[in-house]
Design an enzyme around this catalytic site. Structure first.
Site, PDB file in Angstrom:
ATOM      1  N   ASP A  17     -29.427  10.910 -21.813  1.00  8.10           N
ATOM      2  CA  ASP A  17     -28.216  11.545 -21.289  1.00  8.10           C
ATOM      3  C   ASP A  17     -27.096  11.586 -22.322  1.00  8.10           C
ATOM      4  OD1 ASP A  17     -29.596  11.881 -18.983  1.00  8.10           O
ATOM      5  OD2 ASP A  17     -28.362  10.563 -17.747  1.00  8.10           O
ATOM      6  N   ARG A  97     -16.276  -2.431 -18.505  1.00  5.54           N
ATOM      7  CA  ARG A  97     -15.669  -1.147 -18.870  1.00  5.54           C
ATOM      8  C   ARG A  97     -14.353  -1.284 -19.642  1.00  5.54           C
ATOM      9  NH1 ARG A  97     -20.555  -0.011 -18.689  1.00  5.54           N
ATOM     10  NH2 ARG A  97     -21.388   1.125 -16.889  1.00  5.54           N
ATOM     11  N   ASP A 126     -17.168   4.462 -12.569  1.00  7.66           N
ATOM     12  CA  ASP A 126     -17.009   4.251 -14.003  1.00  7.66           C
ATOM     13  C   ASP A 126     -16.098   5.280 -14.661  1.00  7.66           C
ATOM     14  OD1 ASP A 126     -18.358   1.897 -14.278  1.00  7.66           O
ATOM     15  OD2 ASP A 126     -20.267   2.805 -14.864  1.00  7.66           O
ATOM     16  N   SER A 180     -31.430   4.219 -11.418  1.00  5.15           N
ATOM     17  CA  SER A 180     -30.707   4.055 -12.678  1.00  5.15           C
ATOM     18  C   SER A 180     -30.317   2.594 -12.847  1.00  5.15           C
ATOM     19  CB  SER A 180     -29.452   4.933 -12.699  1.00  5.15           C
ATOM     20  OG  SER A 180     -28.540   4.520 -11.698  1.00  5.15           O
TER      21      SER A 180
END
Length: 410
Positions: A17, A97, A126, A180
């Site tokens: 990706d 993050r 996110d 995922s």
């Protein structure tokens, strides 16, 4: 595109990706791309990301080991607050993050980039976490979020784009992946596809960080965790760096099947999502930290921490790590940890971590006061006045009478 982008720093994993995103940035914005790959302890070899970036024509490639910084400056401050979101989630993805965002902005300044880019989708948390971090650290930065901009809205379209631009596609990526995965030193999260039905139990193959509790050792294992100022500093008498200590706790947790969580949570963007989380070392650390606080924290301090913790957790979950309110709460939390030091003994057994002992040079526990035997430090008769004063308002309420309705006013 209306806004000209000259150079962009891409958060790059090396996977399919983000490799597609890399090429898409080059094609769509006709700009120079700088890649940044953070090693947060996800357990993957990162050199392939460098080779793939080089193959795609990238000159400036940043691959950095941030494991110690991640645990010391993000995970440990969060655990000082005993932070859990919605009573269960240890925020393993959320807490990673801010560090990625910070380093991206720093690299953008170093290389003179005018934009940053992430690979988060437009449905998740996110995107919010990354971008709130970006803007908090550089209000003028340009942000590119391909999943909100491009027309590649299916796996087929992504694969066609990859083949068109000669991006290698692993054979196992040509079909639909079952779910995922996001991983770092604190946790692994699995979401989507096979896990989307909240009624269906996750299959055992979903779990990658923890052994099955049912087949874990039949004998408990005991460990001791040492603390200083609220942070774990050693295990079984051996001093360790923050990242090394968490790695060791992860090994204990894996062996005993500790830290599994099946959670249906409320995302910041409004929808509910189902995630399978594994936080083996973090689950042990939380139990241990609670244990050392039990013996060192004053009641008022402990209860105040517990009151603000949900707000603190929400700040991290929603992406407000760099907000003034999170920093204010952190100052309060850190002040409470000045005397949170000592040793906690835990029993690890078939999916659970139980505190079975705690000691501290700063202990507030007084055996003289709590003993059932005769003592000379506590006069039990004093309790009568204490109880009467606390009962006074209840007595006054009752003496007012058994009024079923309040008086009427005209």
């Amino acid at each position: 595109m209306s806004d000209k982008i000259n150079k962009v720093v891409l958060a790059y994993s090396g996977g399919l990706d983000t490799s597609i995103i890399l090429k898409w940035l080059q094609v769509t914005y006709d700009c120079e791309v700088v890649t940044f790959t953070a090693d947060l302890g996800q357990g993957e070899e990162l050199e392939p990301a460098r080779r793939k970036a080089e193959m795609l024509g990238i000159k400036d490639i940043f691959i950095e080991d941030l494991r110690e910084e991640f645990v010391k400056d993000y995970v440990f401050p969060m655990f000082r607050a005993n932070t859990v979101y919605e009573g269960m989630y240890l925020l393993g993805t959320s807490i990673a993050r801010p560090l990625i965002s910070k380093r991206q902005i720093e690299i953008a300044k170093e290389v003179g980039a005018d934009a940053v880019c992430h690979g988060a989708t437009g449905k998740g948390n996110d995107q919010v976490r990354f971008e709130l971090g970006y803007y908090a650290l550089n209000p003028d930065i340009k942000v590119i979020a391909p999943w909100r901009e491009w027309d590649l809205h299916s796996r087929t379209a992504l694969l066609e784009f990859a083949e068109q631009h000669q991006i290698p596609v692993p054979k196992d990526k040509r079909g639909e992946s079952p779910f995922s995965v996001d991983a770092n030193l604190l946790h692994t999260s699995s979401e989507g596809k096979a896990l989307e039905d909240p009624w269906e139990a996750a299959e055992e193959y979903v779990y990658s960080r923890t052994d099955d509790p049912l087949t874990a050792p039949n004998e408990p294992e005991y460990i001791e965790v040492e603390f200083e100022k609220g942070d774990a500093v050693g295990i079984n008498g051996v001093a360790m760096s923050p990242a090394t200590l968490l790695e060791q706790l992860n090994a204990y947790g894996k062996k005993h099947g500790i830290g599994r969580l099946d959670l249906l949570e409320n995302r910041f963007v409004g929808m509910k999502s189902r995630g399978i989380y594994e936080t083996p070392g973090g689950t042990i650390l939380l139990a241990a930290h609670r244990g050392i606080e039990q013996i060192t924290l004053d009641r008022g301090a402990m209860h105040l921490k517990d009151e603000i913790m949900p707000k603190y957790a929400e700040c991290i979950y929603n992406g407000f790590w760099f907000s003034p309110e999170r920093e204010m709460m952190q100052a309060l939390i850190d002040k409470s940890q000045e005397f949170v030091a000592g040793t906690v003994r835990l029993m690890l057994y078939k999916g659970s971590a139980h505190v079975v002992g705690r000691k501290s040079p700063y202990s507030l526990y007084s055996m003289e006061h709590v003993t059932f035997e005769e003592d000379s430090v506590y006069d039990q008769r004093d309790a009568a006045g204490f109880i009467k004063l606390n009962a006074l308002r209840l007595q006054l309420l009752k003496r007012r009478g058994n009024v079923t309705e309040p008086p009427a006013y005209e």
